[in-house]
Scaffold this active site. Structure first.
Site, mmCIF file in Angstrom:
data_model
loop_
_atom_site.group_PDB
_atom_site.id
_atom_site.type_symbol
_atom_site.label_atom_id
_atom_site.label_comp_id
_atom_site.label_asym_id
_atom_site.label_seq_id
_atom_site.Cartn_x
_atom_site.Cartn_y
_atom_site.Cartn_z
ATOM 1 N N GLY A 46 0.688 -1.364 -0.048
ATOM 2 C CA GLY A 46 -0.275 0.173 -0.545
ATOM 3 C C GLY A 46 1.001 1.056 -0.249
ATOM 4 O O GLY A 46 2.057 1.277 0.264
ATOM 5 N N GLN A 51 3.747 10.006 0.936
ATOM 6 C CA GLN A 51 4.986 8.799 0.504
ATOM 7 C C GLN A 51 5.766 9.135 -0.090
ATOM 8 O O GLN A 51 6.533 9.233 -0.755
ATOM 9 C CB GLN A 51 3.969 7.628 0.909
ATOM 10 C CG GLN A 51 3.854 7.068 2.392
ATOM 11 C CD GLN A 51 3.518 5.978 1.906
ATOM 12 O OE1 GLN A 51 2.371 5.388 2.162
ATOM 13 N NE2 GLN A 51 4.336 4.992 3.321
ATOM 14 N N CYS A 96 6.757 0.117 6.835
ATOM 15 C CA CYS A 96 6.195 1.082 5.530
ATOM 16 C C CYS A 96 7.102 1.654 5.102
ATOM 17 O O CYS A 96 8.480 1.560 5.533
ATOM 18 C CB CYS A 96 5.911 2.646 6.817
ATOM 19 S SG CYS A 96 5.129 3.821 5.853
ATOM 20 N N LEU A 97 6.801 1.968 3.645
ATOM 21 C CA LEU A 97 7.617 2.163 3.107
ATOM 22 C C LEU A 97 7.939 3.491 3.742
ATOM 23 O O LEU A 97 9.815 3.505 2.964
ATOM 24 C CB LEU A 97 7.495 2.889 1.711
ATOM 25 C CG LEU A 97 6.464 1.193 0.848
ATOM 26 C CD1 LEU A 97 5.768 1.298 -0.390
ATOM 27 C CD2 LEU A 97 7.912 -0.034 0.955
ATOM 28 N N HIS A 139 -4.082 1.610 7.901
ATOM 29 C CA HIS A 139 -3.053 1.695 8.070
ATOM 30 C C HIS A 139 -2.447 3.405 6.714
ATOM 31 O O HIS A 139 -2.148 4.159 7.108
ATOM 32 C CB HIS A 139 -1.987 1.001 7.235
ATOM 33 C CG HIS A 139 -0.282 1.589 7.683
ATOM 34 N ND1 HIS A 139 1.043 1.016 7.982
ATOM 35 C CD2 HIS A 139 0.038 2.485 6.334
ATOM 36 C CE1 HIS A 139 1.744 1.274 7.639
ATOM 37 N NE2 HIS A 139 1.168 2.441 6.733
ATOM 38 N N GLU A 140 -3.270 3.590 5.276
ATOM 39 C CA GLU A 140 -2.643 3.825 4.333
ATOM 40 C C GLU A 140 -3.966 5.043 5.067
ATOM 41 O O GLU A 140 -3.062 6.348 4.950
ATOM 42 C CB GLU A 140 -3.053 3.662 3.412
ATOM 43 C CG GLU A 140 -2.587 1.795 2.697
ATOM 44 C CD GLU A 140 -0.707 2.481 2.706
ATOM 45 O OE1 GLU A 140 -0.752 3.165 2.848
ATOM 46 O OE2 GLU A 140 -0.369 1.841 3.164
ATOM 47 N N HIS A 143 -2.223 8.007 6.848
ATOM 48 C CA HIS A 143 -0.724 8.275 6.302
ATOM 49 C C HIS A 143 -2.130 9.927 5.463
ATOM 50 O O HIS A 143 -1.323 11.087 5.806
ATOM 51 C CB HIS A 143 -0.731 7.594 4.631
ATOM 52 C CG HIS A 143 0.661 7.082 5.200
ATOM 53 N ND1 HIS A 143 1.439 7.741 5.519
ATOM 54 C CD2 HIS A 143 0.426 5.688 5.249
ATOM 55 C CE1 HIS A 143 2.717 6.692 5.836
ATOM 56 N NE2 HIS A 143 2.198 5.400 5.696
HETATM 57 NI NI NI Z 1 2.437 3.373 6.039
#
Ligand code: NI
Length: 179
Positions: A46, A51, A96-97, A139-140, A143
């Site tokens: 995701g 991000q 997380c990226l 989670h997304e 963000h």
């Molecule tokens: Ni993340």
């Protein structure tokens, strides 16, 4: 196809307000493609707009098949909103990226209902979904509200992670400038 640079925690870009998307055009489709490309390149499931430095309400998700392959479950969520959180709080092991190389357990709700728009602007819903999809959505969408999963850790852990990644980002910047 364009792979974008991933914004690394604790960059303040991840904390900014994210705008509601009102124009559903080819540019938006291109953006979503770039997000998938960037996500696959970094082995993610995701990715949210901020991000990659785009402070707009867009999320892409692609949950892997049992054999780990991706590409069959692509979803683009424009202006997603959590309408309901249900079930027990469960422990979820997340990464997380924007926090590369760090995983930890945080609490999430077992199920959620999310309303969103697709790339054409049509209203869609994930109604009371569970499992990895429910976790990933929470989670997304966090963000899009300027939140990162490490915010949910204990203060001590959070401070440790913050310090480590502040140094990581600084070193990375110094390295780039030195090239
Ligand atoms: Ni993340």
């Amino acid at each position: 196809m364009a792979i974008r640079e991933v914004v690394i925690y604790p960059d303040e870009i991840l904390r900014r307000e994210n705008k509601t998307i009102t124009v559903f055009d080819d540019k938006l489709k291109e953006l979503s493609k770039d997000m998938f490309d960037t996500m696959y390149k970094n082995d993610g499931i995701g990715l949210a707009g901020p991000q990659i430095g785009v402070n707009e309400k867009i999320v892409v998700i692609d949950l892997p098949e049992e054999d780990g392959s991706q590409g069959n479950n692509q979803v683009v969520l424009i202006n997603p909103e959590i309408k309901k959180l249900e079930g027990d709080l469960i422990e979820s092991e997340e990464g997380c990226l924007s926090v590369p190389g760090y995983n930890d357990k945080v609490q999430r709700y077992e199920r959620c209902t999310v309303e969103y728009q697709d790339l054409e602007g049509n209203k869609q819903i994930f109604d009371n979904v569970d499992g990895l999809l429910a976790i990933c959505l929470q989670h997304e969408i966090d963000h899009l509200h300027g939140k990162v999963f490490v915010d949910k850790l204990s203060r001590l852990k959070r401070e440790r992670v913050h310090k480590k990644y502040a140094k990581y980002v600084k070193d990375l910047k110094a390295q780039k400038e030195g090239q």
